[in-house]
Scaffold this active site. Structure first.
Site, short mmCIF file in Angstrom:
data_model
loop_
_atom_site.label_atom_id
_atom_site.label_comp_id
_atom_site.label_asym_id
_atom_site.label_seq_id
_atom_site.Cartn_x
_atom_site.Cartn_y
_atom_site.Cartn_z
N ARG A 235 0.86 -1.18 0.00
CA ARG A 235 0.00 0.00 0.00
C ARG A 235 0.90 1.24 0.00
NH1 ARG A 235 -3.73 -2.68 -1.46
NH2 ARG A 235 -5.59 -3.23 -0.29
N GLU A 264 -3.59 8.13 -3.71
CA GLU A 264 -4.03 7.73 -5.06
C GLU A 264 -5.29 8.49 -5.45
OE1 GLU A 264 -4.35 3.48 -4.76
OE2 GLU A 264 -2.21 3.26 -4.42
N HIS A 282 -1.92 1.24 -9.44
CA HIS A 282 -2.52 0.27 -8.51
C HIS A 282 -3.26 -0.85 -9.26
CE1 HIS A 282 -4.31 -0.29 -4.21
NE2 HIS A 282 -4.15 -1.45 -4.83
P1 NAP Z 1 -1.11 -11.69 4.36
O1 NAP Z 1 -1.01 -13.10 3.92
O2 NAP Z 1 -1.97 -11.36 5.54
O3 NAP Z 1 0.37 -11.16 4.62
C1 NAP Z 1 0.62 -9.95 5.26
C2 NAP Z 1 1.99 -9.98 5.84
O4 NAP Z 1 2.24 -8.74 6.52
C3 NAP Z 1 2.20 -11.07 6.87
O5 NAP Z 1 3.26 -11.88 6.44
C4 NAP Z 1 2.58 -10.34 8.15
O6 NAP Z 1 3.64 -11.06 8.77
C5 NAP Z 1 3.08 -9.01 7.60
N1 NAP Z 1 3.01 -7.97 8.62
C6 NAP Z 1 1.93 -7.54 9.33
N2 NAP Z 1 2.30 -6.62 10.21
C7 NAP Z 1 3.63 -6.45 10.06
C8 NAP Z 1 4.59 -5.63 10.70
N3 NAP Z 1 4.24 -4.79 11.70
N4 NAP Z 1 5.88 -5.70 10.28
C9 NAP Z 1 6.23 -6.55 9.29
N5 NAP Z 1 5.37 -7.36 8.64
C10 NAP Z 1 4.08 -7.30 9.03
O7 NAP Z 1 -1.64 -10.76 3.19
P2 NAP Z 1 -1.40 -10.91 1.61
O8 NAP Z 1 -2.55 -11.60 1.00
O9 NAP Z 1 -0.04 -11.43 1.37
O10 NAP Z 1 -1.49 -9.36 1.19
C11 NAP Z 1 -0.54 -8.45 1.68
C12 NAP Z 1 -0.93 -7.02 1.33
O11 NAP Z 1 -0.71 -6.79 -0.06
C13 NAP Z 1 -2.40 -6.67 1.55
O12 NAP Z 1 -2.66 -6.32 2.88
C14 NAP Z 1 -2.62 -5.52 0.59
O13 NAP Z 1 -2.45 -4.30 1.26
C15 NAP Z 1 -1.51 -5.69 -0.45
N6 NAP Z 1 -2.05 -5.96 -1.79
C16 NAP Z 1 -1.83 -5.07 -2.78
C17 NAP Z 1 -2.32 -5.32 -4.06
C18 NAP Z 1 -2.08 -4.35 -5.18
O14 NAP Z 1 -2.94 -4.21 -6.03
N7 NAP Z 1 -0.93 -3.72 -5.25
C19 NAP Z 1 -3.06 -6.48 -4.31
C20 NAP Z 1 -3.28 -7.38 -3.27
C21 NAP Z 1 -2.78 -7.10 -2.00
P3 NAP Z 1 3.70 -11.27 10.36
O15 NAP Z 1 2.31 -11.55 10.82
O16 NAP Z 1 4.65 -12.39 10.56
O17 NAP Z 1 4.26 -9.97 10.87
#
Ligand code: NAP
Length: 316
Positions: A235, A264, A282
């Site tokens: 994000r 954005e 995005h």
């Molecule tokens: P996910 O499986 O929940 O993974 C999120 C990761 O963030 C987890 O590994 C978590 O690890 C880590 N995290 C949370 N708090 C943290 C902190 N304080 N410090 C370091 N790491 C932290 O989610 P996902 O499906 O992979 O998606 C991740 C993100 O990608 C979404 O939340 C979204 O914002 C973004 N996204 C963007 C697009 C785009 O169009 N560009 C598309 C899809 C998703 P720990 O719990 O071990 O800390």
């Protein structure tokens, strides 16, 4: 679901909108001008029991407060940063998102951005289109992606998928998360600065929370350094954008591939003239196939809620 009043916050997907219109009692928030949205919500508060939002417009505290009959928020995104989750917990409002179905596309895009920045693919394309190849000769040499050390912030679903892809390019992988993940051979760093200092390509793939806002700050960018490349497919607010602009303009950071921005669709214009930057609007999950799967998950969750079945992808 015919009687379910659904507030759609943004024109996010024609198929989803059509299906919601066909199956539910649909209210389109964007059709009322911003200054009269409060009034719009008040007028329909008695009917709206569900909100469908996305990464642009979700359900903040004001929206939730304005909807006393709200039972469920079904987000057309995996990220939950545009939803006041605490308020939902307090009010007993269910929340769902769209995990997994968008993982591959977003990870593909992260790798695509890294290669685009290092190999200057968009710039080389412009070189051909502008006739420069004919008039100025061969394009300059670029940098290799294969074998670069890749650091991933957030080894979740998308982070793991990025790691898997980067491994196929013979890239050594390391990562930072709140805790070390058992069952991977990837090197763990307990601080982002240490991860950045030991990475040539740093990829942001964590969730946006108050703790991860500006997780990539000036210190991290300086640790990544003048040859390092930053990729953000998480994000916009993960990166201190003002510092990013400075680091790139001053040559303290080697390059950046950015899909998401702090405000954005506003993108700092200073970035437009930089050769070492690739900018995307995005589009991480923006393929026809994935958006259809995301829409079906949103609809499936609403259907499950209405028929008292277990939600498909519950968050709360
Ligand atoms: P996910 O499986 O929940 O993974 C999120 C990761 O963030 C987890 O590994 C978590 O690890 C880590 N995290 C949370 N708090 C943290 C902190 N304080 N410090 C370091 N790491 C932290 O989610 P996902 O499906 O992979 O998606 C991740 C993100 O990608 C979404 O939340 C979204 O914002 C973004 N996204 C963007 C697009 C785009 O169009 N560009 C598309 C899809 C998703 P720990 O719990 O071990 O800390």
């Amino acid at each position: 679901m015919e009687t379910l009043g659904v507030l759609l916050t943004f024109p996010m997907n024609p198929y989803l909108e059509e299906e919601l219109d066909r199956r539910c009692n649909l209210f389109r928030l964007w059709e009322s001008p911003p200054e009269s949205r409060r009034e719009f919500l008040r007028a329909h508060a008695g009917s709206i029991r569900a909100v469908v939002g996305n990464a642009t417009c979700g359900a903040d505290a004001d929206t939730i407060d304005a909807l006393p009959k709200l039972e469920i928020i079904s987000s057309f995104s995996v990220g939950l940063d545009k939803i006041d989750l605490e308020k939902c917990r307090q009010r007993g409002i269910r929340v769902t998102n769209t995990p997994d179905v968008l993982t591959e596309d977003t990870a593909d895009l992260a790798i695509g951005l890294a290669i685009s920045v290092l190999r200057r693919i968009p710039q080389a394309d412009r070189y051909v289109r502008s006739g420069s190849w004919k008039s100025k000769g061969d394009y300059k040499l670029t940098n290799k992606f294969s074998g670069k050390t890749v650091g991933i912030i957030g080894l979740g679903r998308i982070g793991m998928a990025v790691a898997k892809r980067a491994e196929a390019f013979d890239c050594p992988i390391s990562y930072h998360s709140r805790s070390e993940k058992p069952g991977t051979n990837y090197k763990y760093y307990s601080t982002v600065v240490d991860l950045a200092a030991n990475s040539q390509v740093l990829i942001v793939a964590c969730a946006l929370t108050p703790e991860t806002r500006h997780i990539v700050n000036r210190e991290v960018m300086d640790a990544l350094g003048p040859k390092g490349v930053l990729i953000n497919i998480g994000r916009g607010p993960h990166v201190d954008e003002a510092e990013l602009v400075k680091a790139l303009v001053e040559g303290r950071l080697g390059g950046a591939g950015i899909d998401v921005f702090e405000q954005e669709p506003h993108v700092p214009e200073e970035l437009f003239g930089l050769e070492n930057v690739v900018l995307l609007p995005h589009v991480g999950s923006g393929t026809v196939e994935t958006r259809k799967e995301m829409a079906d998950l949103v609809l499936g969750n609403l259907e499950a809620h209405c028929t008292n079945k277990p939600l498909l992808t519950p968050v709360i």
